[in-house]
Structure formats: C-alpha cells, structure tokens
Design an enzyme around this catalytic site. Structure first.
Site, PDB file in Angstrom:
ATOM      1  N   ASN A   1       0.695  -0.770  -0.073  1.00  0.00           N
ATOM      2  CA  ASN A   1       0.214   0.352   0.082  1.00  0.00           C
ATOM      3  C   ASN A   1       0.639   1.238   0.213  1.00  0.00           C
ATOM      4  OD1 ASN A   1      -2.206   1.854   0.446  1.00  0.00           O
ATOM      5  ND2 ASN A   1      -2.638   1.098   1.958  1.00  0.00           N
TER       6      ASN A   1
ATOM      7  N   ARG B   1       6.028   1.335   2.653  1.00  0.00           N
ATOM      8  CA  ARG B   1       7.319   2.238   1.713  1.00  0.00           C
ATOM      9  C   ARG B   1       8.443   2.202   2.384  1.00  0.00           C
ATOM     10  NH1 ARG B   1       3.839   6.345   3.092  1.00  0.00           N
ATOM     11  NH2 ARG B   1       4.900   7.002   4.443  1.00  0.00           N
TER      12      ARG B   1
ATOM     13  N   ALA C   1       0.624   4.751   0.643  1.00  0.00           N
ATOM     14  CA  ALA C   1      -0.050   5.420   1.541  1.00  0.00           C
ATOM     15  C   ALA C   1       0.270   4.581   2.578  1.00  0.00           C
ATOM     16  CB  ALA C   1      -0.921   5.380   1.522  1.00  0.00           C
ATOM     17  N   CYS C   2       1.050   4.027   2.679  1.00  0.00           N
ATOM     18  CA  CYS C   2       1.738   3.574   4.706  1.00  0.00           C
ATOM     19  C   CYS C   2       2.912   2.925   4.588  1.00  0.00           C
ATOM     20  CB  CYS C   2       1.315   1.570   4.130  1.00  0.00           C
ATOM     21  SG  CYS C   2       1.686   1.004   5.928  1.00  0.00           S
ATOM     22  N   GLY C   3       3.819   3.829   5.183  1.00  0.00           N
ATOM     23  CA  GLY C   3       4.898   4.713   5.833  1.00  0.00           C
ATOM     24  C   GLY C   3       5.640   3.190   5.698  1.00  0.00           C
TER      25      GLY C   3
END
Length: 141
Positions: A8, A15, A10-12
């Site tokens: 995802n 990432r 949007a997820c740190g």
C-alpha cells in the site's frame, strides 16, 4: 531471488519495506493489494506461511473492522478471510513472500528475516530516520 510484496503506497511501513527489498538489489513484484487483492486461497497460504492466524493478520486500525462485527470471537477464520477479500483494507500490510518464507512485515525490518543477509553491504535508514542497517549492511534493530 523472487520477491512479491503486497503493498500500500500510502503506508509508511509498506514503503520502508519496499525500499529495504530494493536496497538488497532486488526488484520485487509489487502488488497494490487494495487494487488487486490476492485470492482467498493465496491470502490464506501467505498468512499460514507467516505463522499467523487469520485474526492476527487482520487490520483493525483505520478499517471498518468494528462496523463489520469482525471482533466477534465466534467468527471462523474462513469468515474473516471472506471479509478481508471483500474489503481489502482489512488485510494487514505489507505481506512479503520470498523463497525464504512469508512475513507480515510490521515493523518493516521483519523483511530482513526472509532476504539473504549477504545482499546488504551498506547502511539503510527508514523514512523516519531510524537506522535499520549499519554501514556494513549488518542489522541494527
């Protein structure tokens, strides 16, 4: 090495996990699971291979977990899997699969358990500044 990450962007944590994989010199297959969820069978296998129960792999925070009544302990793992497939935001992330195993990579450095240790030769620092690998590529955390 073949690596697949259910990601995802949007997820740190997701990432950071992706960047650790790339830091090992591996370009993984990236599956944005919110757009392309795994099959129920694949999800069940990844969770089992990670050594988790389905309940341990379900995401509660920022999801309709409560609204869908998923906290009910009477629900079977099969029912929880059905909910995760129908509402992919319920799939905790990132899930990573390599030839060395599968893991729910929370925290992101858990991915180091399923990547070859000799692939790392330099430091790695997460987005928030936390060091994961030292200058020689050895695990810090």
């Amino acid at each position: 090495m073949t690596v697949t990450i259910y990601h995802n962007p949007a997820c740190g944590t997701s990432r950071n996990t992706l960047e650790i994989i790339r830091h090992a010199g591996i370009e993984p297959t990236v599956i944005e699971y919110l757009k392309t969820p795994p099959s129920k069978e694949d999800l069940a296998k990844m969770i089992a291979d990670s050594g988790l129960s389905v309940r341990q792999a379900i995401r509660e925070k920022g999801t309709p977990y409560e609204e869908l009544g998923l906290a009910d302990p009477a629900l079977s793992e099969d029912e929880l899997l059905d909910a995760m497939i129908a509402t992919p935001i319920l799939i905790n992330r990132p899930l990573v699969v390599t030839e060395m195993g599968a893991r729910l990579c929370r925290p992101s450095e858990v991915v180091l358990d399923i990547l070859p240790a000799d692939a790392f030769t330099s430091a790695f620092v997460k987005e928030d500044g936390e060091a994961v690998l030292d200058a020689e590529g050895k695990r810090i955390v």
